[in-house]
Write a protein that holds these residues in place. Structure first.
Motif, short mmCIF file in Angstrom:
data_model
loop_
_atom_site.label_atom_id
_atom_site.label_comp_id
_atom_site.label_asym_id
_atom_site.label_seq_id
_atom_site.Cartn_x
_atom_site.Cartn_y
_atom_site.Cartn_z
N GLU A 156 0.81 -1.22 0.00
CA GLU A 156 0.00 0.00 0.00
C GLU A 156 0.84 1.27 0.00
O GLU A 156 0.50 2.24 -0.67
N ALA A 157 1.97 1.26 0.70
CA ALA A 157 2.85 2.43 0.70
C ALA A 157 3.39 2.68 -0.71
O ALA A 157 3.38 3.82 -1.19
N HIS A 158 3.85 1.63 -1.36
CA HIS A 158 4.38 1.78 -2.72
C HIS A 158 3.26 2.18 -3.68
O HIS A 158 3.44 3.07 -4.52
N TYR A 159 2.12 1.53 -3.56
CA TYR A 159 1.01 1.82 -4.47
C TYR A 159 0.60 3.29 -4.39
O TYR A 159 0.46 3.96 -5.41
N ARG A 160 0.44 3.78 -3.18
CA ARG A 160 -0.02 5.16 -3.01
C ARG A 160 1.04 6.20 -3.39
O ARG A 160 0.72 7.21 -4.01
N SER A 161 2.28 5.96 -3.03
CA SER A 161 3.30 7.00 -3.23
C SER A 161 3.98 6.94 -4.60
O SER A 161 4.44 7.96 -5.10
N ILE A 162 4.03 5.76 -5.21
CA ILE A 162 4.75 5.62 -6.48
C ILE A 162 3.81 5.23 -7.63
O ILE A 162 3.79 5.87 -8.68
N HIS A 163 3.04 4.16 -7.43
CA HIS A 163 2.25 3.64 -8.56
C HIS A 163 1.08 4.55 -8.94
O HIS A 163 0.83 4.77 -10.13
N MET A 164 0.35 5.04 -7.96
CA MET A 164 -0.78 5.92 -8.29
C MET A 164 -0.35 7.12 -9.14
O MET A 164 -0.99 7.41 -10.15
N PRO A 165 0.71 7.83 -8.75
CA PRO A 165 1.13 8.96 -9.59
C PRO A 165 1.52 8.54 -11.02
O PRO A 165 1.25 9.28 -11.97
N LEU A 166 2.12 7.36 -11.17
CA LEU A 166 2.45 6.88 -12.51
C LEU A 166 1.19 6.61 -13.32
O LEU A 166 1.07 7.03 -14.47
N ALA A 167 0.24 5.89 -12.72
CA ALA A 167 -0.98 5.52 -13.43
C ALA A 167 -1.84 6.73 -13.76
O ALA A 167 -2.50 6.77 -14.80
N ARG A 223 5.47 -1.57 -15.92
CA ARG A 223 6.77 -2.05 -15.43
C ARG A 223 6.86 -1.95 -13.91
O ARG A 223 7.52 -2.76 -13.26
N ASP A 224 6.20 -0.95 -13.33
CA ASP A 224 6.28 -0.75 -11.89
C ASP A 224 5.55 -1.84 -11.11
O ASP A 224 5.88 -2.10 -9.96
N VAL A 225 4.58 -2.49 -11.72
CA VAL A 225 3.77 -3.49 -11.02
C VAL A 225 4.65 -4.56 -10.37
O VAL A 225 4.41 -4.97 -9.23
N ARG A 226 5.68 -4.99 -11.05
CA ARG A 226 6.54 -6.05 -10.49
C ARG A 226 7.28 -5.60 -9.22
O ARG A 226 7.79 -6.42 -8.47
N ASN A 227 7.32 -4.28 -8.97
CA ASN A 227 8.01 -3.75 -7.80
C ASN A 227 7.21 -3.88 -6.50
O ASN A 227 7.76 -3.66 -5.43
N PHE A 228 5.91 -4.17 -6.59
CA PHE A 228 5.10 -4.21 -5.37
C PHE A 228 4.04 -5.31 -5.35
O PHE A 228 3.56 -5.67 -4.28
#
Length: 109
Positions: A19-30, A82-87
């Motif tokens: 959730e930390a990665h999703y909110r801080s990194i993935h959401m802004p990318l998507a 590509r970021d999906v594999r990170n979390f």
């Protein structure tokens, strides 16, 4: 009728890290994917109190199929993909969905 890319995330090894990665990194990318008309995300809960099939589900909404396909082909979508594999340590299931409202059809036979 709209079109969506639906992303179903399996149960991660570390939900807090996910959730930390999703909110801080993935959401802004998507959010940068061109053509988005909406982007939603939520954690799943089973109606019977058991364990749901997925940890969380995201929907990337587009006004029509043409816009969705352009968004899917974009550099921004590739970067988010590509970021999906990170979390997503619990795996991920993705599909597209063309929706229609059935509420408007209530009472029609």
């Amino acid at each position: 009728m709209g079109c969506k890319v639906v992303v179903c995330y399996g149960h991660p090894e570390d939900p807090e890290a996910f959730e930390a990665h999703y909110r801080s990194i993935h959401m802004p990318l998507a959010r940068r994917v061109p053509g988005l008309s909406d982007y939603t995300w939520g954690k799943c809960r089973a109606l019977d109190g058991g364990s749901p099939a997925y940890h969380s589900i995201a929907s990337l909404c587009f006004p029509d199929a043409e816009t969705m396909h352009a968004g899917l082909a974009s550099a921004e979508m590739r970067e988010a993909g590509r970021d999906v594999r990170n979390f997503a340590t619990g795996g991920v299931t993705m599909f597209t969905l063309e929706e229609e409202s059935v509420q408007e059809q209530v009472g029609e036979v």
